[in-house]
Design a protein around this motif. Structure first.
Motif, PDB file in Angstrom:
ATOM      1  N   THR A  56     -23.152 -71.284 -44.945  1.00  0.00           N
ATOM      2  CA  THR A  56     -22.059 -71.264 -43.956  1.00  0.00           C
ATOM      3  C   THR A  56     -22.073 -72.452 -43.003  1.00  0.00           C
ATOM      4  O   THR A  56     -21.162 -72.590 -42.190  1.00  0.00           O
ATOM      5  CB  THR A  56     -22.133 -69.977 -43.101  1.00  0.00           C
ATOM      6  N   ASP A 109     -16.857 -62.437 -31.091  1.00  0.00           N
ATOM      7  CA  ASP A 109     -16.653 -63.397 -32.179  1.00  0.00           C
ATOM      8  C   ASP A 109     -15.317 -64.118 -32.018  1.00  0.00           C
ATOM      9  O   ASP A 109     -15.218 -65.330 -32.201  1.00  0.00           O
ATOM     10  CB  ASP A 109     -16.683 -62.683 -33.540  1.00  0.00           C
ATOM     11  N   ASP A 128     -24.302 -72.683 -40.691  1.00  0.00           N
ATOM     12  CA  ASP A 128     -24.762 -72.102 -39.428  1.00  0.00           C
ATOM     13  C   ASP A 128     -25.902 -72.904 -38.822  1.00  0.00           C
ATOM     14  O   ASP A 128     -26.868 -73.261 -39.511  1.00  0.00           O
ATOM     15  CB  ASP A 128     -25.224 -70.661 -39.664  1.00  0.00           C
ATOM     16  N   LYS A 168     -15.185 -66.956 -29.744  1.00  0.00           N
ATOM     17  CA  LYS A 168     -16.040 -68.062 -30.187  1.00  0.00           C
ATOM     18  C   LYS A 168     -17.388 -68.065 -29.451  1.00  0.00           C
ATOM     19  O   LYS A 168     -17.785 -69.033 -28.824  1.00  0.00           O
ATOM     20  CB  LYS A 168     -15.315 -69.407 -30.010  1.00  0.00           C
ATOM     21  N   ASP A 169     -18.045 -66.899 -29.519  1.00  0.00           N
ATOM     22  CA  ASP A 169     -19.417 -66.718 -29.029  1.00  0.00           C
ATOM     23  C   ASP A 169     -19.534 -66.667 -27.506  1.00  0.00           C
ATOM     24  O   ASP A 169     -20.657 -66.767 -26.983  1.00  0.00           O
ATOM     25  CB  ASP A 169     -20.354 -67.803 -29.580  1.00  0.00           C
ATOM     26  N   LYS A 209     -22.542 -67.410 -37.707  1.00  0.00           N
ATOM     27  CA  LYS A 209     -21.988 -67.060 -36.401  1.00  0.00           C
ATOM     28  C   LYS A 209     -20.593 -66.459 -36.473  1.00  0.00           C
ATOM     29  O   LYS A 209     -20.202 -65.691 -35.595  1.00  0.00           O
ATOM     30  CB  LYS A 209     -21.949 -68.309 -35.505  1.00  0.00           C
ATOM     31  N   LYS A 210     -19.818 -66.793 -37.493  1.00  0.00           N
ATOM     32  CA  LYS A 210     -18.440 -66.322 -37.565  1.00  0.00           C
ATOM     33  C   LYS A 210     -18.350 -64.801 -37.536  1.00  0.00           C
ATOM     34  O   LYS A 210     -17.428 -64.231 -36.933  1.00  0.00           O
ATOM     35  CB  LYS A 210     -17.772 -66.860 -38.833  1.00  0.00           C
ATOM     36  N   TRP A 211     -19.292 -64.127 -38.194  1.00  0.00           N
ATOM     37  CA  TRP A 211     -19.272 -62.668 -38.275  1.00  0.00           C
ATOM     38  C   TRP A 211     -20.475 -62.010 -37.612  1.00  0.00           C
ATOM     39  O   TRP A 211     -20.588 -60.791 -37.606  1.00  0.00           O
ATOM     40  CB  TRP A 211     -19.232 -62.232 -39.744  1.00  0.00           C
TER      41      TRP A 211
END
Length: 452
Positions: free
Chosen positions: A227, A321, A229, A324-325, A153-155
């Motif tokens: 990660t 991103d 995720d 934070k989504d 999710k970070k990228w």
């Protein structure tokens, strides 16, 4: 016969721990190139008829209603195809699935260029577009599933936006291919179709060479292991699963059909697709017939409208991103700006103002379309990403594109371009309302993820 389409088994030999990071980055680069360039190939095929609509009308005596019918055949077939082919992608090797769909599309595109009989050409084109749409339905689901399998999710918002920009780059490349083929082959419509097919077959070969299935199939840990995720579902539960023993029907019912968030995102996307195709599909006709543009300039503006969106789409993906989504908030801002730009596009008489607004609207349409595609994938487990993509695609094309092509073509022929304006305003307004609901849900999910 089609065993190559099945998911590859996990690699028996694992990448050494000290080489995992470097290998992951190398593989991610190849995978990203394969899905970006691969989807450009899909768009080169898909938009030939749109970019050449004025020349086709002149050559075969078609009306705007005829053009709308042919394009709507693609929309109807593509919508149905995305529903089923998207679900099948969940049980496939995404690399081979993507390449196969592009190869079949290229072969069928040869058929469009070979159509000769003037008495039946409309019906033949409608049939070929309908069949081609089935193969085209293999593309987006394979790409979107690949993004979920290879990035955390970070990228993911940024990477997804980079891939999504292939839609826009593909439209520009399509126009370039058309212009080059036209110059090289003395304005032959058939040569335009043939050239596009050859380029796309070369791209299909590149997909096979550069792409990959899941990380585990090349000896890497899954993205969840790499990660941390996880997917937070509508009921608040989290999962990292990439494969499942559930049937396609069980996946569809449990994670798609009964998921309220998937429905809200899908209807938002449908509304935005109506706006997208209501503008893009009719740029050549609208600008020449209603705004007094030169036909050659209007044709190039299709590609410029698409290409200008690329930096904006990537920027909005990166912003989502950073937030934070909270992707719905970004979409709401884009749609408000879109409503303002639509007013200028509809009512301005200045060619310069119209061109500037087209450049801006590219980002304001494609950024939220990109993000809702990512949002629907993130609302289901990784083994249901293709199904969520297909479900959303069904509504995008059966209702969104079909209304934007066939219905608008008929309404314009009967009432003039003001009818198109009314449809697009209504669709953008509905998207804005739905995004407000999704933003509230995102806030709820964020609280669950934070343990509040």
């Amino acid at each position: 016969m089609f065993s190559f389409l099945k998911p590859a088994p996990d690699a028996k030999v694992k990448v050494p721990a000290e080489k995992v990071v470097g290998t992951y980055r190398l593989r991610q680069t190849g995978v990203l190139l394969s899905i970006c360039i691969g989807y450009i190939g899909y768009y080169i095929i898909r938009l030939i008829f749109t970019t050449e609509q004025n020349d086709i009308m002149k050559a075969y005596g078609f009306t705007t209603a005829d053009i709308g019918l042919v394009m709507s055949c693609f929309g109807i077939g593509y919508g149905i195809s995305k529903l089923f082919m998207g679900a099948l992608s969940d049980k496939s090797n995404p690399k081979w699935y993507l390449a196969t769909g592009l190869f079949i599309s290229a072969i069928l595109n040869f058929g469009l260029g070979s159509t000769r009989n003037l008495y039946v050409i409309l019906y033949v084109m409608m049939l070929l577009m309908l069949v081609m749409s089935v193969a085209q339905g293999m593309g987006a689901a394979a790409c979107q599933r690949t993004v979920q399998l290879w990035w955390g999710k970070k990228w993911r918002g940024t990477v997804y936006a980079v891939w999504s920009s292939a839609h826009n780059a593909g439209a520009f490349v399509c126009v370039a291919v058309v212009q080059i083929a036209t110059l090289m082959f003395t304005h032959s419509i058939a040569a335009v179709f043939y050239t596009a097919s050859v380029v796309s077959i070369v791209i299909a070969i590149f997909i096979v060479l550069a792409g990959a299935d899941r990380p585990a199939t090349v000896g890497l840990p899954s993205i969840g292991e790499y990660t941390g995720d996880e997917v937070v579902l509508d009921d608040g539960q989290a999962t990292r699963a990439e494969l499942t023993d559930l049937s396609l029907w069980q996946i569809f019912v449990r994670y798609i059909l009964t998921n309220k968030v998937v429905w809200a995102i899908t209807l938002t996307s449908m509304s935005l697709y109506l706006v997208r195709y209501g503008i893009m599909s009719w740029i050549p006709s609208y600008l020449t017939q209603f705004k007094g543009f030169d036909p050659g300039t209007a044709k190039w503006l299709v590609g410029i409208f698409e290409l200008a969106a690329v930096p904006g789409v990537i920027l909005m993906g990166a912003i989502s991103d950073l937030l934070k989504d909270r992707r719905a908030i970004v979409c709401i801002g884009c749609v408000i700006g879109l409503l303002i730009c639509l007013t200028t596009y509809f009512f301005s008489t200045s060619h310069l103002a119209i061109i500037i607004v087209l450049l801006i609207m590219g980002s304001l349409i494609y950024a939220p379309l990109t993000l809702v595609g990512l949002m629907v994938n993130e609302s289901v487990p990784k083994f249901a990403v293709g199904s969520s993509t297909g479900f959303m695609g069904f509504f995008q094309y059966i209702f969104g594109e079909t209304l934007a092509t066939a219905l608008i073509g008929i309404l314009v022929a009967k009432f003039g371009w003001i009818a198109s304006n009314t449809v697009l305003y209504t669709a953008a307004g509905l998207a804005l309302l739905l995004l407000c609901y999704i933003a509230i849900h995102e806030h709820h999910v964020a609280k669950i993820a934070a343990g509040e």
